[in-house]
Design a protein around this motif. Sequence first.
Motif, PDB file in Angstrom:
ATOM      1  N   VAL A 117       0.891  -1.076  -0.043  1.00  0.00           N
ATOM      2  CA  VAL A 117      -0.214  -0.173   0.028  1.00  0.00           C
ATOM      3  C   VAL A 117       0.701   1.198   0.407  1.00  0.00           C
ATOM      4  CG1 VAL A 117      -2.081   1.034   1.457  1.00  0.00           C
ATOM      5  CG2 VAL A 117      -1.786  -1.400   1.320  1.00  0.00           C
ATOM      6  N   ASN A 118       1.812   1.319   1.081  1.00  0.00           N
ATOM      7  CA  ASN A 118       2.720   2.035   0.574  1.00  0.00           C
ATOM      8  C   ASN A 118       3.225   2.328  -0.939  1.00  0.00           C
ATOM      9  OD1 ASN A 118       2.248   2.811   3.647  1.00  0.00           O
ATOM     10  ND2 ASN A 118       3.397   1.848   4.564  1.00  0.00           N
ATOM     11  N   LEU A 119       3.709   1.349  -0.887  1.00  0.00           N
ATOM     12  CA  LEU A 119       4.760   1.499  -2.190  1.00  0.00           C
ATOM     13  C   LEU A 119       3.619   2.118  -3.359  1.00  0.00           C
ATOM     14  CD1 LEU A 119       7.267   0.792  -3.715  1.00  0.00           C
ATOM     15  CD2 LEU A 119       6.102  -1.701  -4.111  1.00  0.00           C
ATOM     16  N   VAL A 120       2.722   1.266  -3.281  1.00  0.00           N
ATOM     17  CA  VAL A 120       1.170   2.396  -4.329  1.00  0.00           C
ATOM     18  C   VAL A 120       1.304   3.857  -4.036  1.00  0.00           C
ATOM     19  CG1 VAL A 120      -0.658   2.453  -5.072  1.00  0.00           C
ATOM     20  CG2 VAL A 120       0.805  -0.194  -4.926  1.00  0.00           C
ATOM     21  N   ILE A 121       1.060   4.262  -3.078  1.00  0.00           N
ATOM     22  CA  ILE A 121       0.887   5.491  -2.401  1.00  0.00           C
ATOM     23  C   ILE A 121       2.044   6.696  -3.275  1.00  0.00           C
ATOM     24  CG2 ILE A 121       0.636   7.504  -1.024  1.00  0.00           C
ATOM     25  CD1 ILE A 121      -0.428   5.580   0.470  1.00  0.00           C
ATOM     26  N   ASN A 122       3.450   5.985  -3.070  1.00  0.00           N
ATOM     27  CA  ASN A 122       5.071   6.807  -3.314  1.00  0.00           C
ATOM     28  C   ASN A 122       4.493   6.642  -4.945  1.00  0.00           C
ATOM     29  OD1 ASN A 122       5.665   7.442  -1.074  1.00  0.00           O
ATOM     30  ND2 ASN A 122       6.924   5.489  -0.308  1.00  0.00           N
ATOM     31  N   VAL A 124       1.930   6.697  -6.832  1.00  0.00           N
ATOM     32  CA  VAL A 124       1.213   7.456  -7.243  1.00  0.00           C
ATOM     33  C   VAL A 124       1.790   8.838  -7.476  1.00  0.00           C
ATOM     34  CG1 VAL A 124      -1.522   8.668  -7.481  1.00  0.00           C
ATOM     35  CG2 VAL A 124      -0.875   6.229  -7.362  1.00  0.00           C
ATOM     36  N   LEU A 125       2.203   9.617  -6.347  1.00  0.00           N
ATOM     37  CA  LEU A 125       2.631  10.523  -6.199  1.00  0.00           C
ATOM     38  C   LEU A 125       3.833  10.776  -7.200  1.00  0.00           C
ATOM     39  CD1 LEU A 125       2.362  10.839  -2.228  1.00  0.00           C
ATOM     40  CD2 LEU A 125       0.919  11.958  -4.326  1.00  0.00           C
ATOM     41  N   GLU A 126       4.549  10.030  -7.539  1.00  0.00           N
ATOM     42  CA  GLU A 126       5.510  10.224  -8.236  1.00  0.00           C
ATOM     43  C   GLU A 126       5.356  10.008  -9.787  1.00  0.00           C
ATOM     44  OE1 GLU A 126       8.493   7.350  -7.381  1.00  0.00           O
ATOM     45  OE2 GLU A 126       9.104   7.925  -5.694  1.00  0.00           O
ATOM     46  N   THR A 127       4.298   9.621  -9.637  1.00  0.00           N
ATOM     47  CA  THR A 127       4.130   9.276 -11.320  1.00  0.00           C
ATOM     48  C   THR A 127       2.843  10.380 -12.100  1.00  0.00           C
ATOM     49  OG1 THR A 127       4.435   7.046 -11.380  1.00  0.00           O
ATOM     50  CG2 THR A 127       3.015   7.478 -13.512  1.00  0.00           C
ATOM     51  N   ILE A 128       1.700  10.676 -11.044  1.00  0.00           N
ATOM     52  CA  ILE A 128       0.512  11.270 -11.550  1.00  0.00           C
ATOM     53  C   ILE A 128       0.471  12.984 -11.009  1.00  0.00           C
ATOM     54  CG2 ILE A 128      -1.411  12.333 -11.656  1.00  0.00           C
ATOM     55  CD1 ILE A 128      -2.019   9.212 -11.572  1.00  0.00           C
ATOM     56  N   PRO A 129       0.636  14.556 -11.596  1.00  0.00           N
ATOM     57  CA  PRO A 129       1.473  15.939 -10.782  1.00  0.00           C
ATOM     58  C   PRO A 129       0.206  16.242 -10.256  1.00  0.00           C
ATOM     59  CG  PRO A 129       1.133  15.600 -13.581  1.00  0.00           C
ATOM     60  CD  PRO A 129       1.341  14.146 -12.457  1.00  0.00           C
TER      61      PRO A 129
END
Length: 245
Positions: A117-122, A124-129
Amino acid sequence: MESVERRRELGAISIFALYPLDYADIPEPKDRNTTTGFNREQRIVAAVMSGTVLAWIIGSFFGVPTILPAAAAVLVLALPNIRIIRADAVANVSWNVLFLVGAMFSLLEALTNTGVVNLVINRVLETIPLNALPVFASVGILLLVAVGVRIVFSTGSAALLVVVPFALRIGEELGVNQLYLSFSLLIVIGGTTFLPFNTTSALLAYEEGPLKQRDIARFGVVTLFLSLGVIAVAWLFYWPLVSSV
């Protein structure tokens, strides 16, 4: 809470609009002998269920596991002098539904414990501006993600456990009101039911009753759009009005 109640009212109206009482695909109910009052078994079930609910309420203050009152209720209803729950009733239980729900919660725990879950959050924050988008666009994307997550889980509570930490963390980065976002997630997840296994009641109605896949999906589209409408109205008018009082 007002917005949640409004969504439920709109959902009830949608049911009667899509499936009126004379809807051709709904079979006639089976004839059963009805009585004006409660019989012995009905009185026992009502008493046991009332005691179970009371035990849940009181036990929540003392840390009593929620499974204990439920197990005690089953034991009482299966006693020799009562025998409301019999062996044939246990054999007819939809065990696939129970195992499906249990597997979903086990999967959720595994995703959380392994850090997925934490990996997905990070990622997403890196990929989608999201920081470069308007607030309403960012909130819309988060709600769409919540809908996507909800579709793959059998219960809304499991989907909320995955989505809420993810969305609130991103909302905090964007400066979005956490209370408004939490209510929005609750409303949209509660209004998303596209597949039979998305809710236990829909799955039972699909397997044992008159509902078909298209019926569940069609009603799910209606409730989803109603939920989004309630969220938009509440975000623009209701919640700011409550906050200003």
